[in-house]
Design an enzyme around this catalytic site. Structure first.
Site, PDB file in Angstrom:
ATOM      1  CE1 TYR A 106     -18.418 -23.978  11.764  1.00  0.00           C
ATOM      2  CE2 TYR A 106     -19.338 -26.113  11.036  1.00  0.00           C
ATOM      3  CZ  TYR A 106     -18.467 -25.679  11.900  1.00  0.00           C
ATOM      4  OH  TYR A 106     -18.220 -25.910  13.527  1.00  0.00           O
ATOM      5  CG  ASN A 165     -15.639 -16.445  19.399  1.00  0.00           C
ATOM      6  OD1 ASN A 165     -15.294 -15.418  20.668  1.00  0.00           O
ATOM      7  ND2 ASN A 165     -16.249 -17.444  19.959  1.00  0.00           N
ATOM      8  CG  HIS A 207     -21.816 -25.095  22.614  1.00  0.00           C
ATOM      9  ND1 HIS A 207     -21.214 -24.537  23.134  1.00  0.00           N
ATOM     10  CD2 HIS A 207     -23.261 -25.525  22.473  1.00  0.00           C
ATOM     11  CE1 HIS A 207     -22.760 -24.065  23.527  1.00  0.00           C
ATOM     12  NE2 HIS A 207     -23.739 -25.040  22.845  1.00  0.00           N
ATOM     13  CD  GLU A 238     -27.363 -25.802  23.956  1.00  0.00           C
ATOM     14  OE1 GLU A 238     -27.869 -25.139  22.938  1.00  0.00           O
ATOM     15  OE2 GLU A 238     -26.400 -25.322  24.890  1.00  0.00           O
TER      16      GLU A 238
END
Length: 82
Positions: free
Chosen positions: A23, A46, A54, A80
């Site tokens: 962040y 959002n 994510h 991923e």
DNA sequence: CCCCTGACACTTA
DNA sequence: ATAAGTGCCAGGG
């Protein structure tokens, strides 16, 4: 939609697969290195799938939160990052 | 304009 | 190393 959130979404969208951003990193990218709180707020509000929120995790390396459920976020990252 | 909230980060105990 | 407290920024009421 505020400019701040718009910028935040733009940055998060640039995050490639298997890659994660803290962040604080996103906050710095938007030009507000101290606004990591606001960044989290923006992502929380959002709900657009166009923004891989994510991929955004805490600076501690923890998963953090997710508007769809942290478990899912964790799973997605695992998939991923694989 | 003031107060509260929030997917955080850092410092101190 | 973990827990609690404080500081920070932006948005909404």
């Amino acid at each position: 939609m505020t400019r701040f959130q718009e910028k935040v979404y733009n940055i998060v969208r640039t995050i490639p697969c298997g890659r994660t951003m803290a962040y604080a990193e996103v906050a710095k990218a938007v030009g507000r290195p101290r606004a990591y709180r606001a960044v989290g707020n923006a992502l929380n509000k959002n709900y657009d799938p166009i923004v891989p929120c994510h991929r955004v995790i805490r600076s501690d390396g923890k998963i953090g939160g997710y508007n769809r459920g942290q478990k899912l976020k964790e799973k997605l990252l695992c998939e991923e990052t694989r």
